[in-house]
Write an enzyme that holds these catalytic residues in place. Structure first.
Site, PDB file in Angstrom:
ATOM      1  N   THR A   1       0.888  -1.011  -0.015  1.00 39.60           N
ATOM      2  CA  THR A   1      -0.128   0.044  -0.039  1.00 39.60           C
ATOM      3  C   THR A   1       0.961   1.159  -0.002  1.00 39.60           C
ATOM      4  O   THR A   1       2.044   1.175   0.579  1.00 39.60           O
ATOM      5  CB  THR A   1      -0.766  -0.088   1.097  1.00 39.60           C
ATOM      6  OG1 THR A   1      -1.820  -1.070   1.107  1.00 39.60           O
ATOM      7  CG2 THR A   1      -1.627   1.354   1.551  1.00 39.60           C
TER       8      THR A   1
ATOM      9  N   ARG B   1     -15.062  -6.317   0.167  1.00 41.21           N
ATOM     10  CA  ARG B   1     -14.498  -5.964   1.072  1.00 41.21           C
ATOM     11  C   ARG B   1     -13.544  -4.425   0.879  1.00 41.21           C
ATOM     12  O   ARG B   1     -12.968  -4.206  -0.028  1.00 41.21           O
ATOM     13  CB  ARG B   1     -13.442  -6.938   1.599  1.00 41.21           C
ATOM     14  CG  ARG B   1     -12.483  -6.727   2.611  1.00 41.21           C
ATOM     15  CD  ARG B   1     -11.208  -6.141   2.344  1.00 41.21           C
ATOM     16  NE  ARG B   1     -10.234  -6.033   3.685  1.00 41.21           N
ATOM     17  CZ  ARG B   1      -9.079  -5.260   3.812  1.00 41.21           C
ATOM     18  NH1 ARG B   1      -8.808  -4.601   2.596  1.00 41.21           N
ATOM     19  NH2 ARG B   1      -8.536  -4.952   4.865  1.00 41.21           N
TER      20      ARG B   1
ATOM     21  N   THR C   1      -0.741   1.779   7.209  1.00 35.83           N
ATOM     22  CA  THR C   1      -0.691   0.673   6.197  1.00 35.83           C
ATOM     23  C   THR C   1      -0.547  -0.551   7.251  1.00 35.83           C
ATOM     24  O   THR C   1      -0.073  -0.412   8.170  1.00 35.83           O
ATOM     25  CB  THR C   1       0.534   0.620   5.276  1.00 35.83           C
ATOM     26  OG1 THR C   1       0.417  -0.472   4.539  1.00 35.83           O
ATOM     27  CG2 THR C   1       1.762   0.904   6.030  1.00 35.83           C
ATOM     28  N   GLY C   2      -1.371  -1.592   6.746  1.00 37.63           N
ATOM     29  CA  GLY C   2      -1.477  -2.928   7.678  1.00 37.63           C
ATOM     30  C   GLY C   2      -2.676  -3.529   7.563  1.00 37.63           C
ATOM     31  O   GLY C   2      -3.471  -3.251   6.689  1.00 37.63           O
TER      32      GLY C   2
HETATM   33  N1  ASP Z   1      -4.497  -1.321   4.780  1.00 38.10           N
HETATM   34  C1  ASP Z   1      -4.741  -1.857   3.565  1.00 38.10           C
HETATM   35  C2  ASP Z   1      -6.045  -2.691   3.643  1.00 38.10           C
HETATM   36  O1  ASP Z   1      -6.332  -3.127   4.892  1.00 38.10           O
HETATM   37  C3  ASP Z   1      -3.719  -2.893   3.359  1.00 38.10           C
HETATM   38  C4  ASP Z   1      -2.211  -2.545   3.387  1.00 38.10           C
HETATM   39  O2  ASP Z   1      -1.904  -1.599   3.768  1.00 38.10           O
HETATM   40  O3  ASP Z   1      -1.325  -3.177   3.217  1.00 38.10           O
HETATM   41  O4  ASP Z   1      -6.699  -2.636   2.574  1.00 38.10           O
END
Ligand code: ASP
Length: 331
Positions: free
Chosen positions: A196, A224, A247-248
Site C-alpha cells: 500500500t 471488502r 498501512t497494515g
Molecule cells: N491497509 C490495507 C487494507 O487493509 C492493506 C495494506 O496496507 O497493506 O486494505
C-alpha cells in the site's frame, strides 16, 4: 490605583512580547516544507529481501519523494505534492496500488484511496473502483468537486467519468506477478502482505495533507473495504495537530481508528507526534489483537516534525524536508 494600572500594563506587555517571541521561534523552528511517504508495511521476507529488490523499492520511493519535494520546494501546495507522489507510486507495478494491485477472489483489481486536507478537514475517498487509472485523483475529485466524502464502486466510476480523469480497463492494473500470485493462491505467503502507498506533506503555508492508496488485501471478496479509504482509520489530517497515513491489517486499523487517534492524543493529551504514534501502534493495536493487528503509519505534525511507527518487521518509507534531511528506510 495608578501603580496597579502600571503593573497591569507591564504584565500585558510582557505577555504580548512573550507570545510574539514564541510565534517567531515557532516559525523559525518549522521547516518550510516536509514530506514523508510509505510503500507498505509487512514482514518483508523476514528480513531476507534481496538487495536488488530493496534497491528497486528504494529507487521508486526516492523518485516519488523527489516529485513531491520539487513541488513543495518551488512554493507549491501540499495537496499537489501528495497527489503527484502517490500517482507515481500507483503507476509503479511494485506497489499494491493502481497498477500492480493485488487481486480479489474473482481475479479483479479493486482499488481504494483517500485524501484529507488539514486546513479545513475536507476529505475525499473512493472504494472498490475498477477503472480509474489514478484512484488518488478520484479521491481528490470527490473532495473538491462533490459534496460527499466517499463514493464506492460503480457510482464512484460514474462520478470519475464526469471529469477528465483517465479511465482504463481493469486489465491495466493486473500484472503478471499478481496473476501468478492469484493462480498459485499464495495468500499464505507472508511476503505478499505489503505495498500500500501513502504520503503526508506540509507546505510553506503550514497546510498538512495526508493520503493513502491501495489494492487492499489479496483475495478479498464481497466488496471488502479496508482502512485506506476510511477517514480517521487509514488517513487523517488536521493542521492543528498532524497528518497520518497508515498501512497494515485494515480491519484492525478501522477498529482502532488509528489515524484519528494519533491526532487525538496530540490534541487532548498534548503528546508529541512520535509518542502518540508509538502509543497507538505498539500498545493500542496489539491490545486489540497481538498477532493480527499489524502495520504502521507515517506522519508529520504541524511543526513539520517527521514521525513513523510500525509493529511489523519493516515499513518502506522515505522522507525529506526543506532543511536538507532526506532518508529512505525499510527496517
Ligand atoms: N491497509 C490495507 C487494507 O487493509 C492493506 C495494506 O496496507 O497493506 O486494505
Amino acid at each position: 490605583m495608578k501603580k496597579s494600572l502600571y503593573l497591569l500594563f507591564v504584565f500585558f506587555t510582557g505577555i504580548l512580547i512573550q507570545s510574539c517571541t514564541n510565534s517567531t521561534a515557532q516559525e523559525q523552528n518549522r521547516p518550510d516544507w516536509a514530506i514523508i511517504i510509505h510503500g507498505g508495511a509487512g514482514p518483508f521476507w523476514n528480513g531476507n529481501i534481496t538487495e536488488e529488490k530493496k534497491a528497486n523499492f528504494f529507487n521508486s520511493l526516492d523518485e516519488a519523494l523527489s516529485v513531491g519535494q520539487e513541488i513543495l520546494a518551488n512554493g507549491g501546495e501540499s495537496i499537489d505534492a501528495v497527489e503527484a507522489a502517490i500517482k507515481l507510486l500507483e503507476d509503479d507495478p511494485q506497489f499494491n496500488a493502481g497498477k500492480g494491485a493485488v487481486l480479489t477472489s474473482i481475479g479483479t483489481a479493486e482499488l481504494d484511496a483517500s485524501i484529507m486536507n488539514g486546513a479545513d478537514l475536507n476529505s475525499g475517498a473512493v472504494a472498490g473502483v475498477r477503472n480509474v487509472k489514478h484512484p488518488i485523483s478520484a479521491a481528490r475529485l470527490v473532495m473538491e468537486a462533490s459534496p460527499h466524502v466517499m463514493l464506492a464502486g460503480a457510482g464512484a466510476e460514474e462520478f470519475a467519468a464526469t471529469s477528465k480523469l483517465e479511465l482504463v480497463e481493469n486489465d491495466y492494473f493486473i500484472t503478471e506477478a499478481r496473476l501468478n500470485q492469484f493462480e498459485n493462491r499464495v495468500a499464505a505467503l507472508e511476503k505478499e502482505k505489503m505495498g500500500t502507498v501513502g504520503c503526508v506533506a506540509i507546505d510553506q503555508f503550514g497546510n498538512i495533507v495526508a493520503a493513502t492508496s491501495t489494492g487492499g488485501t489479496f483475495m478479498k471478496k464481497w466488496g471488502r473495504v479496508g482502512d485506506s479509504p476510511i477517514i480517521g482509520a487509514g488517513t487523517y489530517a488536521n493542521n492543528a495537530s498532524c497528518g497520518v497515513s497508515a498501512t497494515g491489517a485494515g480491519e484492525f486499523f478501522i477498529r482502532g481508528t488509528v489515524a484519528r487517534d494519533i491526532a487525538a492524543l496530540m490534541e487532548y493529551k498534548n503528546m508529541s507526534l512520535q509518542d502518540a504514534a508509538d502509543e497507538i501502534i505498539h500498545s493500542k493495536l496489539p491490545a486489540i489483537d497481538k498477532e493480527k493487528a499489524v502495520g504502521g503509519i507515517i506522519a508529520l505534525d504541524k511543526d513539520g516534525n517527521i514521525g513513523f511507527s510500525f509493529n511489523t518487521k519493516g515499513m518502506l518509507r522515505a522522507y525529506a524536508n526543506s532543511e536538507g534531511i532526506k532518508e529512505i528506510g525499510l527496517y
